[in-house]
Structure formats: C-alpha cells, structure tokens
Design an enzyme around this catalytic site. Structure first.
Site, PDB file in Angstrom:
ATOM      1  N   ASP A 117     -11.625   2.188   3.463  1.00  0.00           N
ATOM      2  CA  ASP A 117     -11.835   0.734   3.382  1.00  0.00           C
ATOM      3  C   ASP A 117     -13.315   0.394   3.191  1.00  0.00           C
ATOM      4  O   ASP A 117     -13.656  -0.710   2.782  1.00  0.00           O
ATOM      5  CB  ASP A 117     -11.388   0.102   4.702  1.00  0.00           C
ATOM      6  CG  ASP A 117     -10.131  -0.731   4.559  1.00  0.00           C
ATOM      7  OD1 ASP A 117      -9.871  -1.232   3.452  1.00  0.00           O
ATOM      8  OD2 ASP A 117      -9.426  -0.896   5.571  1.00  0.00           O
ATOM      9  N   GLN A 145      -5.209  -1.964   9.363  1.00  0.00           N
ATOM     10  CA  GLN A 145      -4.998  -3.270   8.743  1.00  0.00           C
ATOM     11  C   GLN A 145      -5.609  -4.380   9.607  1.00  0.00           C
ATOM     12  O   GLN A 145      -5.387  -4.436  10.809  1.00  0.00           O
ATOM     13  CB  GLN A 145      -3.491  -3.504   8.537  1.00  0.00           C
ATOM     14  CG  GLN A 145      -3.125  -4.757   7.775  1.00  0.00           C
ATOM     15  CD  GLN A 145      -3.609  -4.752   6.322  1.00  0.00           C
ATOM     16  OE1 GLN A 145      -3.686  -3.701   5.689  1.00  0.00           O
ATOM     17  NE2 GLN A 145      -3.957  -5.907   5.807  1.00  0.00           N
ATOM     18  N   LYS A 188       0.839  -1.202   0.000  1.00  0.00           N
ATOM     19  CA  LYS A 188       0.000   0.000   0.000  1.00  0.00           C
ATOM     20  C   LYS A 188       0.874   1.252   0.000  1.00  0.00           C
ATOM     21  O   LYS A 188       0.581   2.223  -0.708  1.00  0.00           O
ATOM     22  CB  LYS A 188      -0.952  -0.020   1.206  1.00  0.00           C
ATOM     23  CG  LYS A 188      -2.051  -1.068   1.030  1.00  0.00           C
ATOM     24  CD  LYS A 188      -2.787  -1.434   2.314  1.00  0.00           C
ATOM     25  CE  LYS A 188      -3.755  -2.584   2.034  1.00  0.00           C
ATOM     26  NZ  LYS A 188      -4.396  -3.131   3.233  1.00  0.00           N
TER      27      LYS A 188
HETATM   28  N1  GUN Z   1      -6.908  -7.298   5.586  1.00  0.00           N
HETATM   29  C1  GUN Z   1      -7.177  -8.036   4.493  1.00  0.00           C
HETATM   30  N2  GUN Z   1      -7.815  -7.299   3.562  1.00  0.00           N
HETATM   31  C2  GUN Z   1      -7.952  -6.063   4.100  1.00  0.00           C
HETATM   32  C3  GUN Z   1      -8.534  -4.864   3.617  1.00  0.00           C
HETATM   33  O1  GUN Z   1      -9.060  -4.757   2.498  1.00  0.00           O
HETATM   34  N3  GUN Z   1      -8.469  -3.809   4.461  1.00  0.00           N
HETATM   35  C4  GUN Z   1      -7.912  -3.890   5.691  1.00  0.00           C
HETATM   36  N4  GUN Z   1      -7.914  -2.801   6.458  1.00  0.00           N
HETATM   37  N5  GUN Z   1      -7.380  -4.988   6.174  1.00  0.00           N
HETATM   38  C5  GUN Z   1      -7.393  -6.069   5.367  1.00  0.00           C
END
Ligand code: GUN
Length: 288
Positions: A118, A95, A51
C-alpha cells in the site's frame, strides 16, 4: 475532450502482470497478497472483494483475513506479525478505515516495509519524499500512469491537487513535483478555491464530496483526474467534479466510475508482483 479509459489501461497492466506472474512461478515464486479486513464496513467489503478478484485474474495467491470489529489492537498486531513472517505472503494490506479503537499509525507501521504494497509505512512515505521510492501508494501511482497515458508532458505544468490526505493528496503532489510540475495543494481551509482550480493545467480532485468542483471553474484544455467515488441517494456513483460541464472544457478527463478506481487495483497488483519478485531475488542472494 477525451475520456481517459482507466478500465482499459488497468486491463493492459493486468495482462502484462499475468506474464510476470507466470515468469515468477517458473522460478518457484508464487506471488501472494494478504488482505486484512477488520469489521463489516460495506464499502470496505466491496473493495476487498474486488482485490480478491484481481488476484485471481492474474494468478496471485490471495489470503483474506476477516477479523471481528472489536479485535484488540494487540491481537491484530500478532496477526500482522504472522503475515510478516509467512514466506508465502509477499504483500500485506490492512483495509482502511479501521474501527476507532485501533491506532491506525501503529498498525500500519507494524507491516514490514518490504511487504507494504500500500506504501503507507512511514519508511515508504519517507522514501517517496526523497524520490527513492520502494512502494508507492496505489491510487497516486495509478494517476501517474493515467497522466503518462495521455502523452502530455507534465514538466512545467501548473498542477493543482485538491485534498491533502496521506493516501492520495500528499503523495500525488510529491509525484507531480518529481516530474517537475509546479504544484499547489488545496484543502478544506483554502481560500478562493475556484481561482486556484481555474489555474490548473492538471487538476487532481481528491476530496470525497460529490460534484464539489464546478465544471465552469475548469481551465480550457486542462487534464482532470477525478479521484472521488461518491454514492448518491439514488445509488448513482459520481466524482468530485461536475463531469458534464467540466468535460466541455477539458482535453482529458477521467470518468467515475471507470477512471481512477480500476487503476488503483491494477497498481496494487503491480506492487504485489514487484514485492514477490524482490523476495525471489533476495532468497537467491542468500544461497551459498
Ligand atoms: N481504503 C481506501 N483506500 C484504501 C487503500 O488504498 N488501501 C487501504 N489499505 N485501504 C484503503
């Protein structure tokens, strides 16, 4: 059979976003994304790094906060509150998964809905249900873009979603429904999964079990979107669908890796830039 090239489509989105970021910077807004990682889960570390790299690529400010795995919930809530109040942060991502002692629901609800890139805040989920989305979750949004890219009309198709998670299964089912697909959601208690999968014109596999969906279950001419990212003992990455066998039958199929994964990150950038754009417009509207 054609492979859907998620990497190429993601690149196209990111290139467009670069221009949008430059436009915003010209108007005094530099998009910023804060990523909060609690603990040292190796898979999460990989995702968070990816990211950060995407932010760099398109010119988004990236603020990475790595917090101790034993951080108290109250402390984490304060950290989120700081990010909510930071005008340089337009998007906040915590996350997942979080360590067990933290209440995921409380943490996700603490993020301001207008910074929830998200799309996990209850308000954003509710808005998706009524088809008035603010931010939509990145993986299902990326899947919809991949489907659009095939040029196939979703309306009236039998869509089968295997998996009912809040992150993928439920939101993608809603998005397909809003495009007038007839949607079936299957999960771990579903009986006769093979039969249901066999009816799918569009199959979304989001279970997290390597090659659980057998290639010979797939209907001839189907579109298969494989959301699974499973690492085998030998280090190889595979999806939830038996790729080789399935691809003999499909009109379109996403590979793993190189299918859904790159689109998830591109959509995160899309949501972040959109959050910054809306923030920029709000500031102007407040001016006398
Ligand atoms: N963990 C796995 N996929 C995601 C996601 O799309 N967003 C977040 N914040 N954590 C994740």
């Amino acid at each position: 059979m054609a492979n859907i090239d998620g990497k190429a489509l993601a690149q196209k989105f990111k290139d467009r976003l670069k221009d949008e970021v430059n436009f915003l910077k010209g108007h005094g807004v530099k998009p910023g994304l804060a990523v909060v990682l609690v603990g040292d889960n190796p898979a999460s570390q990989v995702y968070v790094r990816a990211k950060g790299k995407a932010c760099e690529e398109i010119g988004v400010n990236s603020f990475q906060h790595t917090l101790h795995k034993e951080i108290a919930q109250e402390e984490l809530l304060w950290q989120i509150s700081e990010l909510n109040n930071d005008p340089n942060v337009h998007g906040i991502l915590v996350q997942l998964p979080l360590p067990d002692h933290l209440n995921e629901k409380v943490i996700l609800e603490a993020i301001l809905p207008e910074k929830d890139i998200d799309g996990f805040h209850p308000l954003n989920i509710g808005r998706l249900v009524i088809n008035q989305p603010l931010f939509q979750p990145c993986t299902p949004l990326g899947i919809m873009k991949l489907l659009e890219g095939t040029g196939v009309d979703i309306s009236g198709k039998e869509a089968v979603v295997v998996g009912r998670s809040t992150i993928v299964g439920k939101p993608i089912a809603l998005m397909l429904l809003h495009k007038n697909a007839t949607v079936t959601i299957c999960h771990s208690r579903t009986l006769n999964l093979e039969e249901k999968v066999g009816k799918a014109d569009i199959l979304i596999a989001a279970i997290g079990k390597p090659a659980m969906i057998k290639g010979d279950w797939i209907k001839q001419g189907a579109i298969v979107i494989d959301v699974g990212i499973n690492r085998l003992g030998d280090g190889k990455l595979v999806g939830d669908v038996e790729f080789e066998e399935a691809s003999k039958r499909t009109a379109f199929i996403t590979p793993v890796p190189g299918g859904v994964g790159p689109m998830t990150i591109a959509m995160l950038m899309y949501n972040t830039v959109e959050a910054a754009r809306r923030h920029g417009l709000r500031i102007r509207e407040r001016r006398p």
